[in-house]
Design an enzyme around this catalytic site. Structure first.
Site, PDB file in Angstrom:
ATOM      1  N   ARG A 175       0.852  -1.184   0.000  1.00  0.00           N
ATOM      2  CA  ARG A 175       0.000   0.000   0.000  1.00  0.00           C
ATOM      3  C   ARG A 175       0.884   1.230   0.000  1.00  0.00           C
ATOM      4  O   ARG A 175       2.094   1.145   0.152  1.00  0.00           O
ATOM      5  CB  ARG A 175      -0.995  -0.014   1.174  1.00  0.00           C
ATOM      6  N   GLY A 176       0.241   2.407  -0.195  1.00  0.00           N
ATOM      7  CA  GLY A 176       1.010   3.627  -0.379  1.00  0.00           C
ATOM      8  C   GLY A 176       1.153   3.848  -1.882  1.00  0.00           C
ATOM      9  O   GLY A 176       1.456   2.891  -2.622  1.00  0.00           O
TER      10      GLY A 176
ATOM     11  N   ARG B  68      -6.909  -0.473  -7.354  1.00  0.00           N
ATOM     12  CA  ARG B  68      -7.375   0.564  -6.421  1.00  0.00           C
ATOM     13  C   ARG B  68      -7.504   1.854  -7.255  1.00  0.00           C
ATOM     14  O   ARG B  68      -6.655   2.101  -8.117  1.00  0.00           O
ATOM     15  CB  ARG B  68      -6.393   0.779  -5.256  1.00  0.00           C
TER      16      ARG B  68
ATOM     17  N   GLN C 135      -2.623   2.825   9.677  1.00  0.00           N
ATOM     18  CA  GLN C 135      -1.299   2.861   9.032  1.00  0.00           C
ATOM     19  C   GLN C 135      -0.311   3.675   9.864  1.00  0.00           C
ATOM     20  O   GLN C 135       0.895   3.421   9.826  1.00  0.00           O
ATOM     21  CB  GLN C 135      -1.397   3.466   7.628  1.00  0.00           C
TER      22      GLN C 135
ATOM     23  N   ASP D 222      -1.762  10.819  -2.734  1.00  0.00           N
ATOM     24  CA  ASP D 222      -2.115   9.756  -3.676  1.00  0.00           C
ATOM     25  C   ASP D 222      -2.366  10.292  -5.076  1.00  0.00           C
ATOM     26  O   ASP D 222      -2.194   9.576  -6.060  1.00  0.00           O
ATOM     27  CB  ASP D 222      -3.346   9.001  -3.179  1.00  0.00           C
TER      28      ASP D 222
ATOM     29  N   ASN E 219      -5.363  12.380  -0.319  1.00  0.00           N
ATOM     30  CA  ASN E 219      -4.489  11.602   0.565  1.00  0.00           C
ATOM     31  C   ASN E 219      -5.382  10.883   1.563  1.00  0.00           C
ATOM     32  O   ASN E 219      -6.616  11.032   1.541  1.00  0.00           O
ATOM     33  CB  ASN E 219      -3.466  12.506   1.256  1.00  0.00           C
TER      34      ASN E 219
HETATM   35  O1  MRU Z   1      -4.666   3.232   1.849  1.00  0.00           O
HETATM   36  P1  MRU Z   1      -3.186   3.464   1.805  1.00  0.00           P
HETATM   37  O2  MRU Z   1      -2.478   2.972   3.013  1.00  0.00           O
HETATM   38  O3  MRU Z   1      -2.575   2.967   0.515  1.00  0.00           O
HETATM   39  O4  MRU Z   1      -3.034   5.048   1.796  1.00  0.00           O
HETATM   40  C1  MRU Z   1      -1.754   5.604   1.714  1.00  0.00           C
HETATM   41  C2  MRU Z   1      -1.722   7.075   1.796  1.00  0.00           C
HETATM   42  O5  MRU Z   1      -2.718   7.734   1.808  1.00  0.00           O
HETATM   43  C3  MRU Z   1      -0.368   7.705   1.771  1.00  0.00           C
HETATM   44  O6  MRU Z   1      -0.337   8.862   2.539  1.00  0.00           O
HETATM   45  C4  MRU Z   1      -0.016   8.079   0.328  1.00  0.00           C
HETATM   46  O7  MRU Z   1      -0.210   6.986  -0.514  1.00  0.00           O
HETATM   47  C5  MRU Z   1       1.377   8.558   0.204  1.00  0.00           C
HETATM   48  S1  MRU Z   1       2.530   7.223   0.365  1.00  0.00           S
HETATM   49  C6  MRU Z   1       4.081   7.851   0.087  1.00  0.00           C
END
Ligand code: MRU
Length: 399
Positions: free
Chosen positions: A50-51, A96, A206, A247, A257
């Site tokens: 994720r991220g 996603r 997270q 994101d 985000n």
């Molecule tokens: O649902 P996730 O854990 O994938 O969401 C991640 C985020 O919102 C992060 O802040 C974003 O992807 C930046 S990661 C460098």
């Protein structure tokens, strides 16, 4: 400990995609091995990886894996090859919806496939080698961008600084090093980190599970707070700067985000605290004029309705392992509880690892679970990128 000792997020090994299973951190450092591109899709959907930049890299590796494992089934000069490749790319790109990095990196490899199928100049195995090399370039470029933006971000701070961050925009949210945490790691190396407040980041935590783990691992002074404590710590004068990841960043600077970011930005403005987005250029999407059309992922309400606990039974205890074997012999065990509640135990792999989900909310309650929100550009002080620290007005020119 230092940031350089953090484990790699994901890698190619023995013809398969390997990754740290982030659903099980910090309790278990399990490595998930995906032997098919469908496995990579499941890993992306279930947040094992994720991220935004990390799922972009996973998508690129997924295309390479499709070509490596299934591409050879087709005659590469035949339309069937391209049609099958397009299906795999489409499925990966849409695993996603919110982070632009995922379709961007998948489409980068898709373009190579289209180019070489049209030219008919490579055998399937040569094309697959080329795609694996391209996926490695995606990862190397991401790490280099993160290190560069981290250095630019650290320059923003003159001395010991009290940061607040949200979600995990750290090394494991990227190929390596991180974006928001990349800035904090670079600042730490310059002795500029006094404290980092880590928002827990409900519902999947997270912040509480991943960012707290990363910062402790890297020796950065950090404390966890519940999301609803941010206003309090800001009001007490305990925050000098907010740094978060992204994101998808639109042409006008509106930024998607992790859910909760928008609220933090409003709070920061009220308390006259600078609010920074740290992101590589791959997270900018100039095809969207503003944030109104960003698709926001809505996730399973079970993330809010209950809690998941991960663990591994001690297989050397025969009574426990025998009971677990029996309970999970026919798939996930559903254990009824009083008041219509239940507990579900899912066995992970062939061993004694499990995820147990407990419902903690009233039986018939319904939940709404948007995973991201959009922060309007007017709340964002600046964007920390590998091309420098820029304002919203500079995005169309520099990104
Ligand atoms: O649902 P996730 O854990 O994938 O969401 C991640 C985020 O919102 C992060 O802040 C974003 O992807 C930046 S990661 C460098």
């Amino acid at each position: 400990m230092s940031v350089e000792q953090l484990p790699r997020t994901l890698w190619w090994e023995d013809g398969a995609v390997h990754m740290i299973d982030q659903t099980r951190l910090p309790l278990q450092g399990d490595i998930l091995v995906c032997n098919t591109y469908e496995g990579v899709i499941v890993a992306i959907k279930t947040l094992a990886v994720r991220g935004a930049p990390a799922i972009g890299a996973a998508g690129a590796l997924g295309v390479a894996l499709w070509s490596h494992t299934q591409g050879a089934e087709f005659d590469q000069t035949n339309d069937d090859y391209l049609a099958a490749a397009q299906i795999a790319c489409d499925e990966l790109a849409t695993a996603r919806p919110t982070a632009v990095n995922l379709p961007r990196e998948v489409n980068r490899l898709r373009a190579l496939i289209q180019q070489h199928v049209a030219a008919g100049d490579l055998t399937p195995s040569e094309l697959s080698e080329l795609l694996i090399a391209e996926a490695h370039s995606v990862m190397q470029q991401d790490e280099a961008a993160n290190r560069k933006l981290g250095a630019y971000g650290a320059e923003l701070f003159d001395g010991p600084t009290k940061f607040l961050t949200h979600c995990n925009a750290g090394s494991i949210a990227t190929t390596y090093y991180g974006t928001a945490l990349g800035v904090i790691y670079a600042a730490q190396q310059q002795g500029k980190v006094e404290h980092v407040w880590v928002g827990e980041t409900r519902p999947v935590n997270q912040g509480g599970r991943l960012t707290a783990w990363e910062l402790l691992f890297a020796g950065v002074p950090a404390q966890l707070i519940c999301d609803n404590m941010a206003a309090f710590v800001m009001g007490e004068g305990l925050v000098d700067a907010v740094v978060v990841g992204a994101d998808r960043i639109c042409a006008n600077g509106d930024t998607a985000n992790k859910i909760g970011t928008y609220g933090l930005a409003i709070l920061a403005k009220e308390h006259k605290i600078p609010f920074y987005i740290a992101a590589p250029s791959t997270t900018f999407d100039l095809s969207l004029a503003d944030g109104r059309t960003i698709e926001i992922e809505v996730r399973d309400s079970r993330e809010i309705e209950g809690v998941t606990v991960s663990g591994t039974f001690d297989a050397t205890t025969p009574a426990v392992s025998a009971a677990f074997d029996k309970m999970t012999a026919e798939g996930p065990a559903e254990l009824p509880m009083t008041k219509g509640h239940h507990m579900q135990i899912v066995r992970k792999g062939g061993g004694y690892a499990f995820d147990a989900w407990f419902k903690t909310t009233p039986t018939h309650v319904t939940c709404f679970n948007p995973a991201f929100d959009v922060t309007p550009a007017k709340y964002i002080t600046a964007y920390i990128t590998e091309r420098g620290v820029i304002t919203a007005e500079q995005i169309p020119e520099l990104m």
